[in-house]
Design a protein around this motif. Sequence first.
Motif, PDB file in Angstrom:
ATOM      1  N   UNK A  35     -38.327 -51.833 -27.236  1.00 56.72           N
ATOM      2  CA  UNK A  35     -38.971 -51.871 -25.921  1.00 56.72           C
ATOM      3  C   UNK A  35     -40.413 -51.389 -25.972  1.00 56.72           C
ATOM      4  N   UNK A  36     -40.753 -50.540 -26.950  1.00 60.77           N
ATOM      5  CA  UNK A  36     -42.112 -49.994 -27.005  1.00 60.77           C
ATOM      6  C   UNK A  36     -42.831 -50.294 -28.312  1.00 60.77           C
ATOM      7  N   UNK A  37     -42.096 -50.704 -29.348  1.00 60.27           N
ATOM      8  CA  UNK A  37     -42.711 -50.936 -30.645  1.00 60.27           C
ATOM      9  C   UNK A  37     -42.880 -49.674 -31.464  1.00 60.27           C
ATOM     10  N   UNK A  38     -42.426 -48.524 -30.958  1.00 57.71           N
ATOM     11  CA  UNK A  38     -42.618 -47.245 -31.644  1.00 57.71           C
ATOM     12  C   UNK A  38     -41.640 -47.102 -32.808  1.00 57.71           C
ATOM     13  N   UNK A  74     -43.853 -31.575 -28.870  1.00 54.71           N
ATOM     14  CA  UNK A  74     -42.618 -32.205 -29.350  1.00 54.71           C
ATOM     15  C   UNK A  74     -42.835 -33.521 -30.060  1.00 54.71           C
ATOM     16  N   UNK A  75     -43.786 -34.335 -29.559  1.00 53.23           N
ATOM     17  CA  UNK A  75     -43.946 -35.684 -30.093  1.00 53.23           C
ATOM     18  C   UNK A  75     -45.412 -36.087 -30.116  1.00 53.23           C
ATOM     19  N   UNK A  76     -45.763 -36.852 -31.145  1.00 54.16           N
ATOM     20  CA  UNK A  76     -47.110 -37.400 -31.254  1.00 54.16           C
ATOM     21  C   UNK A  76     -47.034 -38.920 -31.242  1.00 54.16           C
ATOM     22  N   UNK A  77     -47.746 -39.514 -30.302  1.00 53.49           N
ATOM     23  CA  UNK A  77     -47.801 -40.978 -30.141  1.00 53.49           C
ATOM     24  C   UNK A  77     -46.408 -41.593 -30.052  1.00 53.49           C
ATOM     25  N   UNK A  78     -45.620 -40.986 -29.167  1.00 59.15           N
ATOM     26  CA  UNK A  78     -44.262 -41.456 -28.887  1.00 59.15           C
ATOM     27  C   UNK A  78     -44.084 -41.472 -27.369  1.00 59.15           C
ATOM     28  N   UNK A  79     -43.468 -42.495 -26.796  1.00 59.06           N
ATOM     29  CA  UNK A  79     -43.261 -42.526 -25.341  1.00 59.06           C
ATOM     30  C   UNK A  79     -42.416 -41.351 -24.863  1.00 59.06           C
ATOM     31  N   UNK A  80     -42.600 -40.974 -23.599  1.00 68.17           N
ATOM     32  CA  UNK A  80     -41.765 -39.942 -23.003  1.00 68.17           C
ATOM     33  C   UNK A  80     -40.301 -40.357 -23.052  1.00 68.17           C
ATOM     34  N   UNK A  81     -39.437 -39.368 -23.240  1.00 65.14           N
ATOM     35  CA  UNK A  81     -38.009 -39.632 -23.260  1.00 65.14           C
ATOM     36  C   UNK A  81     -37.241 -38.512 -22.601  1.00 65.14           C
TER      37      UNK A  81
END
Length: 805
Positions: A115-118, A215-222
């Motif tokens: 869904x995001x390509x991550x 918590x996260x670098x260049x990752x969508x919110x979850x």
Amino acid sequence: MNKKRISMVMIIALAMTTLLSGFTLADGFGEVHYKSDQNIGPGTTYTKLIGKNYSSGGIVSAHIIDADVASGKVRPYVYNGLVRKTYTVSSMSNIITNEGYKVVAGINGDLYDTSSGTPKGAVIHDGILYTGGYQSEYLISFDKNGKAYVSDQDIKYTLDFEKYVYTEVEVPVEDGDEETAEGIEGSDLEEGTEEGPETETVIETTVESATANIGFFNVPHGGANALHVFNSRYADNTKTSGTCVEVVLTVKNSSRADLKIGSAVTAEVTSVNPSTKATKIADNQLVLSANSASALYGDMCNIVPGSEVTLKVSTDASSPINSAKEAMGVYHVLAYDGQLWTTDKTLNPRTCVGIKADGSLVLYAVDGRQSSVSKGMNAVDAAKYLMSLGCVTVVNMDGGGSTTMVARDEPGISNSAVLVNSPSDGSTRSVANGIFLVYTTVGNETASGIAVYPDTTLLIPGMSVQLSSYGVNSLYEKAELPGSVSYSVSSSYGTVSASGLFTASKDASGEAVVTAKSGSVSGKAVVNIVDDVSVSVNKSSASFAPGEAYDFNVTSVKYGNVPVLYKDSLFKWGCSPEIGTIDQNGYFKATEQKGEYSGNITVSLRDKTVTIPVTVKYTGGFTDVEGHWAKDYILDLTQNKILNGMTATTFEPDSGLTRAQFLNMLAKIDGQSIGGRDGGFTDVTPDAWYYNCVNWGVANGIVKGMGDGTFAPDAKVSREQMCVMLCNYYNYKGLAWEEGERTLNFPDNSKMSSWAVPSIKKVVSEGIMSGRTDGTFDPLGNATRGEAAKIIYLVKEIYYYQNTN
């Protein structure tokens, strides 16, 4: 790595060779029917395998790149592009080429969120961290020397910042006079007691230093509700939704706000934006983002604008990630330090990376989900096969429809890496990232070798294949040959012409090596002559009419699951003499004899024979009566020239019958010539095929016209009209009817015309006609040509019986 850690230097020397393995067994792969090895770049070999995998029970096709990355001849290049964008492996290869690199090969990379390509794991390219991934366990990484590692991913991000702290404090009210109880009428205070000063609550603002974990670098919110940080490697904005606080940080003295393992970035707080989303990101900016459910939402709202923050990226001091120039997350570790880790036996297309004990890097792509190309491979078999090649560590990347490999598979013809596998989706899928093998060395323009194509060929004895030669330099790039090419073959398996046409000996079986030479440079191709093959023909059984011709062709020849070159004339064709003849190109001519004959056609290659059962059967020449209930009546009447077909090969037994057709059948029963005075019908002209039979029928009282001067020869005859015509024919020929009571018990008796009932009773009682399959007589329904064949046959039998007894 929690279990073990690994590091290896990649060193390998490869010789240019192409061969057929034959039906050997390879652990994890299965039967090897075909193997082609080809040098495609500096220190890099491309191998293609085709065979039978025992776990799937079917065909398997695999592609292997074996590369010497440690020597510096080629080096790994991890491509990710924008985190929120996906790319095909071919488009990644083109982008890398446009950057000035020469791409030898590449595969798709890590599992990713569709869904995001991550990607699932972290990605590092040229020492720069592109993303930390959303759920990584292990990374495969390469240092600046090409040394490969598989290790735990344990990347930490910490943020040192200043924030406002707001504290409630009580302060005295400064304006207002002090008073005593004395002089205050009605005071409840004791006389002489002073009242204390008045106070108020105020908010005191102070600035404090703080540290937070990102918590996260260049990752969508979850669902973790953690603090996230983004830079422009992610996208042009944070792509967040809902209620977020987003803090824009601008780095100092740099055009890019890139993060690196073991480094810190200092930036200035440019703006604090509560209740926002999708904040734009400039190349020199970082954006901190927390959603409203995050425990750090308040701290981010209170970060001090204009203050300085420091973002540190770190991992365990002993981790190889600290020195990684390129790195990517892996889906699973299948084998580590020579020990099998996986138990997964799910059949799928596979993308894997293996590290050999000698330091070589192996890229592995297995096609799957295609019954005629490759069924796929399970993870256990993939690991076992790579371990059989010498790999001590094997990792599984994203597979299934994502499995893609590009390679420079035509050295001397093209310097480009092209798609070499068969993606299960039917086309290449856009994915998050890929691992490529690249170099920048400038090659010579003059050839140091010759690439001969086809580089590996399978053919049957006597078959020919045209070879072509191209110059390659030491990097296996296109290069000019020094002169014309000559060919030679070192065995008695065949001959090769000056133009490169190789022809296998008709009694040969084995491997012929053809050498191409141009000046002082040379190259080789292997031609495999095989006779242990399976043969398919365009018919497995057949039935023909007498005199019919058919061109039998071999449709495929395979050595195991591998196609083999052939032509029909190289097979020995045979035929049982009773069914006809066949030439050496497979052209069959059935016997002209009428009747039914059975035999075989055979096609042979040495001791391998395919047998095709053949029947030659006379069917009146009609192709549409086989299996029809009226077949025997039709064949009898056509052989006796009472009936004709609608064409030379069709009778159309279920088509409606016309008045003229039925009258013509009656006229031919006794074989006598027919004719009569012109009936004067305006629609029956002397040149019509039915002219004589119509005049015969009218003259002998068998049929009448329509009463308006026409006969309507092409009108469909109904079943009750047919009964009347039959009775009139009986009268004309003086045939006797069976004696006895004549009754009709059809449910549609009431539909019969009164003028036709007596005739229907006679015909039914005689057994010439009966009801239809639903029990009705269907008097007004059209009679079919098949029904008419049965009726005429029965009348013919009655006629000859009564005239011979």
